[in-house]
Design an enzyme around this catalytic site. Structure first.
Site, PDB file in Angstrom:
ATOM      1  N   ARG A 167      55.116 -84.800 -55.743  1.00  0.00           N
ATOM      2  CA  ARG A 167      56.267 -85.049 -56.616  1.00  0.00           C
ATOM      3  C   ARG A 167      56.373 -86.557 -56.837  1.00  0.00           C
ATOM      4  O   ARG A 167      55.897 -87.344 -56.024  1.00  0.00           O
ATOM      5  CB  ARG A 167      57.552 -84.555 -55.963  1.00  0.00           C
ATOM      6  CG  ARG A 167      57.602 -83.054 -55.763  1.00  0.00           C
ATOM      7  CD  ARG A 167      59.028 -82.589 -55.502  1.00  0.00           C
ATOM      8  NE  ARG A 167      59.049 -81.191 -55.084  1.00  0.00           N
ATOM      9  CZ  ARG A 167      59.014 -80.167 -55.923  1.00  0.00           C
ATOM     10  NH1 ARG A 167      58.954 -80.368 -57.226  1.00  0.00           N
ATOM     11  NH2 ARG A 167      59.054 -78.929 -55.465  1.00  0.00           N
ATOM     12  N   GLY A 192      55.622 -77.313 -63.264  1.00  0.00           N
ATOM     13  CA  GLY A 192      56.890 -76.745 -63.715  1.00  0.00           C
ATOM     14  C   GLY A 192      57.567 -77.596 -64.774  1.00  0.00           C
ATOM     15  O   GLY A 192      56.902 -78.327 -65.520  1.00  0.00           O
ATOM     16  N   GLY A 194      59.442 -80.323 -64.600  1.00  0.00           N
ATOM     17  CA  GLY A 194      59.211 -81.766 -64.481  1.00  0.00           C
ATOM     18  C   GLY A 194      57.831 -82.144 -64.988  1.00  0.00           C
ATOM     19  O   GLY A 194      57.673 -83.110 -65.751  1.00  0.00           O
ATOM     20  N   THR A 221      55.730 -72.074 -61.654  1.00  0.00           N
ATOM     21  CA  THR A 221      56.855 -72.289 -60.747  1.00  0.00           C
ATOM     22  C   THR A 221      57.345 -70.948 -60.239  1.00  0.00           C
ATOM     23  O   THR A 221      57.489 -70.003 -61.016  1.00  0.00           O
ATOM     24  CB  THR A 221      58.035 -73.073 -61.362  1.00  0.00           C
ATOM     25  OG1 THR A 221      59.132 -73.052 -60.431  1.00  0.00           O
ATOM     26  CG2 THR A 221      58.523 -72.539 -62.690  1.00  0.00           C
ATOM     27  N   ILE A 222      57.585 -70.895 -58.937  1.00  0.00           N
ATOM     28  CA  ILE A 222      58.131 -69.667 -58.367  1.00  0.00           C
ATOM     29  C   ILE A 222      59.547 -69.439 -58.889  1.00  0.00           C
ATOM     30  O   ILE A 222      60.046 -68.323 -58.863  1.00  0.00           O
ATOM     31  CB  ILE A 222      58.131 -69.694 -56.821  1.00  0.00           C
ATOM     32  CG1 ILE A 222      58.971 -70.859 -56.283  1.00  0.00           C
ATOM     33  CG2 ILE A 222      56.713 -69.736 -56.284  1.00  0.00           C
ATOM     34  CD1 ILE A 222      59.299 -70.739 -54.799  1.00  0.00           C
ATOM     35  N   ASP A 223      60.200 -70.515 -59.359  1.00  0.00           N
ATOM     36  CA  ASP A 223      61.601 -70.403 -59.781  1.00  0.00           C
ATOM     37  C   ASP A 223      61.772 -69.655 -61.100  1.00  0.00           C
ATOM     38  O   ASP A 223      62.861 -69.193 -61.415  1.00  0.00           O
ATOM     39  CB  ASP A 223      62.229 -71.796 -59.935  1.00  0.00           C
ATOM     40  CG  ASP A 223      62.373 -72.527 -58.614  1.00  0.00           C
ATOM     41  OD1 ASP A 223      62.033 -71.930 -57.577  1.00  0.00           O
ATOM     42  OD2 ASP A 223      62.821 -73.691 -58.620  1.00  0.00           O
ATOM     43  N   GLY A 267      64.935 -71.395 -55.319  1.00  0.00           N
ATOM     44  CA  GLY A 267      65.373 -71.351 -56.713  1.00  0.00           C
ATOM     45  C   GLY A 267      66.249 -72.562 -56.937  1.00  0.00           C
ATOM     46  O   GLY A 267      67.438 -72.531 -56.623  1.00  0.00           O
ATOM     47  N   TYR A 374      59.167 -71.961 -47.397  1.00  0.00           N
ATOM     48  CA  TYR A 374      57.821 -72.197 -47.930  1.00  0.00           C
ATOM     49  C   TYR A 374      56.901 -70.985 -47.824  1.00  0.00           C
ATOM     50  O   TYR A 374      55.846 -70.966 -48.451  1.00  0.00           O
ATOM     51  CB  TYR A 374      57.207 -73.427 -47.248  1.00  0.00           C
ATOM     52  CG  TYR A 374      58.036 -74.670 -47.515  1.00  0.00           C
ATOM     53  CD1 TYR A 374      58.087 -75.212 -48.800  1.00  0.00           C
ATOM     54  CD2 TYR A 374      58.799 -75.252 -46.517  1.00  0.00           C
ATOM     55  CE1 TYR A 374      58.879 -76.321 -49.065  1.00  0.00           C
ATOM     56  CE2 TYR A 374      59.583 -76.366 -46.780  1.00  0.00           C
ATOM     57  CZ  TYR A 374      59.624 -76.889 -48.066  1.00  0.00           C
ATOM     58  OH  TYR A 374      60.404 -77.972 -48.335  1.00  0.00           O
TER      59      TYR A 374
HETATM   60  N1  LIG Z   1      61.282 -86.419 -67.276  1.00  0.00           N
HETATM   61  C1  LIG Z   1      60.052 -86.668 -66.759  1.00  0.00           C
HETATM   62  N2  LIG Z   1      59.188 -87.465 -67.422  1.00  0.00           N
HETATM   63  C2  LIG Z   1      57.969 -87.731 -66.924  1.00  0.00           C
HETATM   64  N3  LIG Z   1      57.502 -87.201 -65.759  1.00  0.00           N
HETATM   65  C3  LIG Z   1      58.309 -86.403 -65.061  1.00  0.00           C
HETATM   66  C4  LIG Z   1      59.625 -86.086 -65.514  1.00  0.00           C
HETATM   67  N4  LIG Z   1      60.211 -85.259 -64.618  1.00  0.00           N
HETATM   68  C5  LIG Z   1      59.296 -85.079 -63.637  1.00  0.00           C
HETATM   69  N5  LIG Z   1      58.169 -85.754 -63.893  1.00  0.00           N
HETATM   70  C6  LIG Z   1      56.973 -85.800 -63.042  1.00  0.00           C
HETATM   71  O1  LIG Z   1      56.361 -84.506 -63.002  1.00  0.00           O
HETATM   72  C7  LIG Z   1      55.860 -84.256 -61.692  1.00  0.00           C
HETATM   73  C8  LIG Z   1      56.372 -82.925 -61.200  1.00  0.00           C
HETATM   74  O2  LIG Z   1      57.784 -82.828 -61.320  1.00  0.00           O
HETATM   75  P1  LIG Z   1      58.670 -81.984 -60.303  1.00  0.00           P
HETATM   76  O3  LIG Z   1      60.040 -81.902 -60.833  1.00  0.00           O
HETATM   77  O4  LIG Z   1      58.499 -82.503 -58.920  1.00  0.00           O
HETATM   78  O5  LIG Z   1      57.970 -80.544 -60.261  1.00  0.00           O
HETATM   79  P2  LIG Z   1      57.840 -79.365 -61.326  1.00  0.00           P
HETATM   80  O6  LIG Z   1      56.912 -79.777 -62.383  1.00  0.00           O
HETATM   81  O7  LIG Z   1      57.320 -78.248 -60.522  1.00  0.00           O
HETATM   82  O8  LIG Z   1      59.231 -79.117 -61.847  1.00  0.00           O
HETATM   83  C9  LIG Z   1      56.274 -85.417 -60.805  1.00  0.00           C
HETATM   84  O9  LIG Z   1      55.146 -86.250 -60.585  1.00  0.00           O
HETATM   85  C10 LIG Z   1      57.361 -86.105 -61.605  1.00  0.00           C
HETATM   86  O10 LIG Z   1      57.387 -87.504 -61.363  1.00  0.00           O
HETATM   87  O1  LIG Z   2      58.670 -78.751 -52.312  1.00  0.00           O
HETATM   88  P1  LIG Z   2      60.009 -79.271 -52.018  1.00  0.00           P
HETATM   89  O2  LIG Z   2      60.096 -80.711 -52.397  1.00  0.00           O
HETATM   90  O3  LIG Z   2      60.468 -78.974 -50.647  1.00  0.00           O
HETATM   91  O4  LIG Z   2      61.022 -78.560 -53.006  1.00  0.00           O
HETATM   92  C1  LIG Z   2      61.500 -77.256 -52.891  1.00  0.00           C
HETATM   93  C2  LIG Z   2      61.742 -76.725 -54.284  1.00  0.00           C
HETATM   94  O5  LIG Z   2      60.514 -76.386 -54.846  1.00  0.00           O
HETATM   95  C3  LIG Z   2      60.545 -75.067 -55.398  1.00  0.00           C
HETATM   96  O6  LIG Z   2      59.905 -74.209 -54.485  1.00  0.00           O
HETATM   97  C4  LIG Z   2      59.800 -75.007 -56.692  1.00  0.00           C
HETATM   98  O7  LIG Z   2      60.225 -76.003 -57.554  1.00  0.00           O
HETATM   99  P2  LIG Z   2      59.237 -76.641 -58.627  1.00  0.00           P
HETATM  100  O8  LIG Z   2      58.842 -75.542 -59.535  1.00  0.00           O
HETATM  101  O9  LIG Z   2      60.052 -77.683 -59.306  1.00  0.00           O
HETATM  102  O10 LIG Z   2      58.059 -77.174 -57.909  1.00  0.00           O
HETATM  103  C5  LIG Z   2      62.032 -74.760 -55.487  1.00  0.00           C
HETATM  104  O11 LIG Z   2      62.281 -73.379 -55.404  1.00  0.00           O
HETATM  105  C6  LIG Z   2      62.595 -75.513 -54.332  1.00  0.00           C
HETATM  106  O12 LIG Z   2      63.935 -75.857 -54.553  1.00  0.00           O
HETATM  107 MG   LIG Z   3      60.954 -78.005 -61.323  1.00  0.00          MG
END
Ligand SMILES: Nc1ncnc2c1ncn2[C@@H]1O[C@H](COP(=O)(O)OP(=O)(O)O)[C@@H](O)[C@H]1O
Ligand SMILES: O=P(O)(O)OC[C@H]1O[C@](O)(COP(=O)(O)O)[C@@H](O)[C@@H]1O
Ligand SMILES: [Mg+2]
Length: 451
Positions: A167, A192, A194, A221-223, A267, A374
């Site tokens: 992340r 996901g 992000g 994403t599992i969510d 979630g 996890y």
């Molecule tokens: N608004 C954004 N703009 C650019 N990169 C982002 C943004 N939000 C998240 N990211 C990057 O995307 C990657 C994954 O985001 P994260 O929220 O941790 O997981 P997910 O993609 O599963 O939701 C991270 O490296 C994060 O810095």
């Molecule tokens: O991996 P971390 O940082 O402990 O975060 C846990 C979060 O990741 C998840 O498993 C999945 O979220 P993402 O899809 O954003 O990766 C959420 O359900 C949970 O809140």
């Molecule tokens: Mg996410």
């Protein structure tokens, strides 16, 4: 070779897919998807905004056609395969099926004739963090580099990500500098919401610099919180695993004197896992999700209901989504490296509240709290997710070869399509508390309104 790099676009009202499909005789069938093929996004016409689950764009609830590009291989391709360098990156939290997608992307690239395929280690971090070298997804034999699918052949047999995840640390300009320096033509981004925002920023920056790079995402994403698609890969598997935790809670509660099984499920901002696991197990008496607020105390609160269940049935099972009831807790305001809010622990809070409540009324209660965290996402993909991953991974490569960029390879209304990334990052998808599924869940649990 076709010479364009475009986003997938929506075709709105009044338009139907054009093309020559009617004029093509069957003996000219070639197995390719025509560029003008489209899938219809919405198939229900709600007659009124009061219909269950109605998503009305206008006050009359009139039906608006929305067509999206059908995914799959095209006859004309934009790239010369043997000149292509392709990279794969997996970001965010773990999710069952990441390895299945990596594997299919590699297989499909090879089928096109791509020889230069690399993996970026540990998410976007791998683009710029010193000491993290790209992983060649091929074997080295002596002095020659031999392309092979052998390295990824069996990675789907285990959970996790073969490439690693992370992340945070998304610095778009540095990522694109790195893409440019490494001469990457295709970037497959698995992640996901992000990650999709990140993929969109990379796509925009590449356009700004006039780089011909295809940025293609695959939603994980599992969510299941990414809008417009039927589901994200990994969700089904997570629900199946979550259901096992509920089953254990049920057995513990059923076997104890005045047993209360409490399960907290993941979630981040939506209750899909909790709702679906409650529905599929059929063993839950109370399901709590972030989309529906509830009171713990008072005449109509959860604790009062648990008291009744213990009295009438002798035991009960509660399933709570991690983001549920946050308004009842103190929040530090802290965020993780990606900027996601760190949630307060509703599971532990409820465990304490239940204990205190039953002690207070002088009734014995044996609480078994299970937090599978996890475990629901570190496992390998189940059969249905494995198939979804296979199709999405293959289609991601077809999309890049078709010359698309800034798209995501997903399933909408049972059809495999390409959506513009911009469309899926507007807001997280959440459970519709007026929708049929939530009401099916309420019918199944038999729970009242806790307000
Ligand atoms: N608004 C954004 N703009 C650019 N990169 C982002 C943004 N939000 C998240 N990211 C990057 O995307 C990657 C994954 O985001 P994260 O929220 O941790 O997981 P997910 O993609 O599963 O939701 C991270 O490296 C994060 O810095
Ligand atoms: O991996 P971390 O940082 O402990 O975060 C846990 C979060 O990741 C998840 O498993 C999945 O979220 P993402 O899809 O954003 O990766 C959420 O359900 C949970 O809140
Ligand atoms: Mg996410």
């Amino acid at each position: 070779m076709r010479h364009f790099l475009s986003n997938a676009i929506y075709y709105h009202s009044g338009r139907t897919p054009t093309g020559d499909e009617d004029s093509t005789p069957m003996d000219m069938w070639n197995g390719y998807v025509n560029n003008d093929d489209r899938a219809l996004m919405k198939v229900i016409k709600y007659s009124s905004p009061t219909s269950a689950g109605a998503e009305c764009i206008d006050p009359d609830c009139s039906w608006v056609e929305q067509w999206v590009h059908r995914a799959g291989p095209r006859k004309d391709i934009y790239y010369e395969p043997n000149e292509v360098k392709a990279a794969i990156v997996t970001c965010g939290g773990l999710c069952p099926g990441l390895n299945d997608v990596i594997r299919q992307v590699v297989f499909t690239l090879e089928t096109y004739g791509v020889k230069n395929i690399v993996g970026i280690p540990f998410g976007f971090r791998g683009f710029f963090e010193k000491g993290l070298k790209e992983m060649p997804l091929r074997f080295h034999f002596g002095n020659t580099i031999q392309l092979s699918r052998n390295l990824v052949e069996n990675i789907n047999l285990a959970g996790g990500s073969f490439l690693g995840v992370s992340r945070g640390g998304a610095k778009t300009s540095e990522i694109v500098d790195s893409i440019q320096a490494r001469r990457i033509d295709m970037l497959f981004v698995l992640g996901g919401n992000g990650t999709h925002a990140g993929a969109n920023a990379i796509h925009d920056e590449c356009r700004k610099r006039k780089l011909k790079v295809s940025v293609v995402a695959v939603p994980k994403t599992i969510d299941n919180d990414i809008p417009l698609m039927d589901k994200t890969f990994g969700f089904d598997t997570a629900v199946e695993e979550a259901q096992r935790a509920i089953n254990s809670a049920y057995i513990e509660a059923r076997s104890a004197y005045h047993g209360i099984g409490l399960v907290k499920l993941m979630g981040r901002s939506s209750g899909f896992i909790a709702m679906h696991a409650s529905l599929s197990s059929g063993q839950v008496d109370v399901c709590l999700i972030p989309e529906v607020s509830f009171a713990l105390d008072g005449e109509y609160g959860v604790l009062q209901h648990l008291e009744q269940l213990i009295k009438n049935k002798g035991f009960c099972v509660v399933c709570v989504a991690e983001a549920a009831g946050q308004e009842l807790l103190q929040n530090s305001g802290a965020t993780d490296a990606s900027g996601n809010t760190i949630l307060s622990d509703i599971g532990v809070h409820m465990q304490q509240k239940i204990k205190t409540h039953f002690k207070g009324i002088g009734v014995h209660a044996d609480i078994k709290y299970i937090d599978p965290t996890y475990m629901v996402r570190a496992c390998r993909a189940n059969a249905s997710d494995a198939i979804l991953c296979t199709v999405l991974g293959q289609n991601a490569v077809h999309g890049a070869f078709a010359g698309f960029s800034g798209i995501t390879s997903c399933i909408c209304n049972t059809h495999y399509v390409y959506l513009p990334v911009t469309q899926v990052i507007t807001a997280p998808k959440r459970v519709n508390h007026k929708g049929r599924m939530w009401h099916r869940c309420l019918t199944s649990t038999g729970q009242p309104d806790f307000r």
